[in-house]
Design a protein around this motif. Sequence first.
Motif, mmCIF file in Angstrom:
data_model
loop_
_atom_site.group_PDB
_atom_site.id
_atom_site.type_symbol
_atom_site.label_atom_id
_atom_site.label_comp_id
_atom_site.label_asym_id
_atom_site.label_seq_id
_atom_site.Cartn_x
_atom_site.Cartn_y
_atom_site.Cartn_z
ATOM 1 N N PHE A 46 1.311 -2.750 11.473
ATOM 2 C CA PHE A 46 1.226 -3.010 9.957
ATOM 3 C C PHE A 46 1.299 -1.565 9.188
ATOM 4 O O PHE A 46 0.623 -0.810 9.875
ATOM 5 C CB PHE A 46 0.018 -3.881 9.794
ATOM 6 N N TYR A 47 1.648 -1.664 8.137
ATOM 7 C CA TYR A 47 1.348 -0.530 7.127
ATOM 8 C C TYR A 47 0.134 -0.933 6.311
ATOM 9 O O TYR A 47 -0.090 -2.080 5.981
ATOM 10 C CB TYR A 47 2.696 -0.476 6.031
ATOM 11 N N PHE A 48 -0.375 0.240 5.935
ATOM 12 C CA PHE A 48 -1.850 0.145 5.153
ATOM 13 C C PHE A 48 -1.431 1.204 3.981
ATOM 14 O O PHE A 48 -1.506 2.395 4.340
ATOM 15 C CB PHE A 48 -3.048 0.309 5.942
ATOM 16 N N ASP A 49 -1.502 0.631 2.664
ATOM 17 C CA ASP A 49 -1.217 1.332 1.498
ATOM 18 C C ASP A 49 -2.597 1.248 0.649
ATOM 19 O O ASP A 49 -2.745 0.194 0.034
ATOM 20 C CB ASP A 49 -0.131 0.909 0.840
ATOM 21 N N PRO A 50 -3.696 2.038 0.866
ATOM 22 C CA PRO A 50 -5.015 1.685 0.349
ATOM 23 C C PRO A 50 -5.245 2.119 -1.408
ATOM 24 O O PRO A 50 -6.000 1.508 -1.854
ATOM 25 C CB PRO A 50 -5.897 2.584 1.215
ATOM 26 N N TYR A 51 -4.388 3.156 -1.699
ATOM 27 C CA TYR A 51 -4.731 3.615 -3.104
ATOM 28 C C TYR A 51 -4.074 3.210 -4.269
ATOM 29 O O TYR A 51 -2.853 2.818 -3.871
ATOM 30 C CB TYR A 51 -4.948 4.886 -3.055
ATOM 31 N N SER A 52 -4.458 3.376 -5.306
ATOM 32 C CA SER A 52 -3.888 2.810 -6.422
ATOM 33 C C SER A 52 -2.860 3.999 -6.938
ATOM 34 O O SER A 52 -2.971 5.175 -6.863
ATOM 35 C CB SER A 52 -4.681 2.539 -7.583
ATOM 36 N N GLY A 60 -4.160 -5.641 -8.143
ATOM 37 C CA GLY A 60 -4.371 -6.567 -7.047
ATOM 38 C C GLY A 60 -4.445 -5.827 -5.802
ATOM 39 O O GLY A 60 -3.915 -4.491 -5.621
ATOM 40 N N ALA A 61 -4.469 -6.933 -4.950
ATOM 41 C CA ALA A 61 -4.098 -6.372 -3.324
ATOM 42 C C ALA A 61 -3.299 -7.467 -2.706
ATOM 43 O O ALA A 61 -3.659 -8.712 -3.287
ATOM 44 C CB ALA A 61 -5.475 -6.216 -2.729
ATOM 45 N N TRP A 62 -2.584 -7.130 -1.941
ATOM 46 C CA TRP A 62 -2.111 -8.441 -1.165
ATOM 47 C C TRP A 62 -1.532 -8.110 0.212
ATOM 48 O O TRP A 62 -1.447 -6.770 0.451
ATOM 49 C CB TRP A 62 -0.571 -8.646 -1.996
ATOM 50 N N HIS A 86 2.675 -5.649 5.849
ATOM 51 C CA HIS A 86 1.992 -4.674 5.088
ATOM 52 C C HIS A 86 0.757 -4.901 4.369
ATOM 53 O O HIS A 86 0.730 -6.334 3.792
ATOM 54 C CB HIS A 86 3.052 -3.893 4.022
ATOM 55 N N MET A 87 -0.237 -4.337 4.056
ATOM 56 C CA MET A 87 -1.500 -4.631 3.418
ATOM 57 C C MET A 87 -1.523 -3.533 2.281
ATOM 58 O O MET A 87 -1.588 -2.243 2.630
ATOM 59 C CB MET A 87 -2.711 -4.445 4.459
#
Length: 107
Positions: A46-52, A60-62, A86-87
């Motif tokens: 999985f990809y993790f994209d944490p920051y705005s 939001g978050a998805w 992806h998260m």
Amino acid sequence: MDGLFSLAKMLFGIDIEPADGLAPVWNSEVRFYCVKDSTGSPIACFYFDPYSRPSEKQGGAWMDEVVARSRALSRDGTKARLPIAHMVCNQTPPVGSKPSLMTFREG
């Protein structure tokens, strides 16, 4: 993330390991991880994209799948293609030496 990954290991017997460089990313802050079963075999990524990034991301978050698990669409047709998800979150990024801490509005 270490606490979350430790909890996943305790509850599900899986290991989540950084796999940066294994897949292309769309931003330098995006991380790529592999999920491995108790024998060390990969079962997902999985990809993790944490920051705005207000100019690039909506609020939001998805999460969603990038590719689904599939034996028919695998390269050799016998071994299943691993799922990739992806998260995406919109947490405030760290500033200088201050860590990124989620606010009540972001939670």
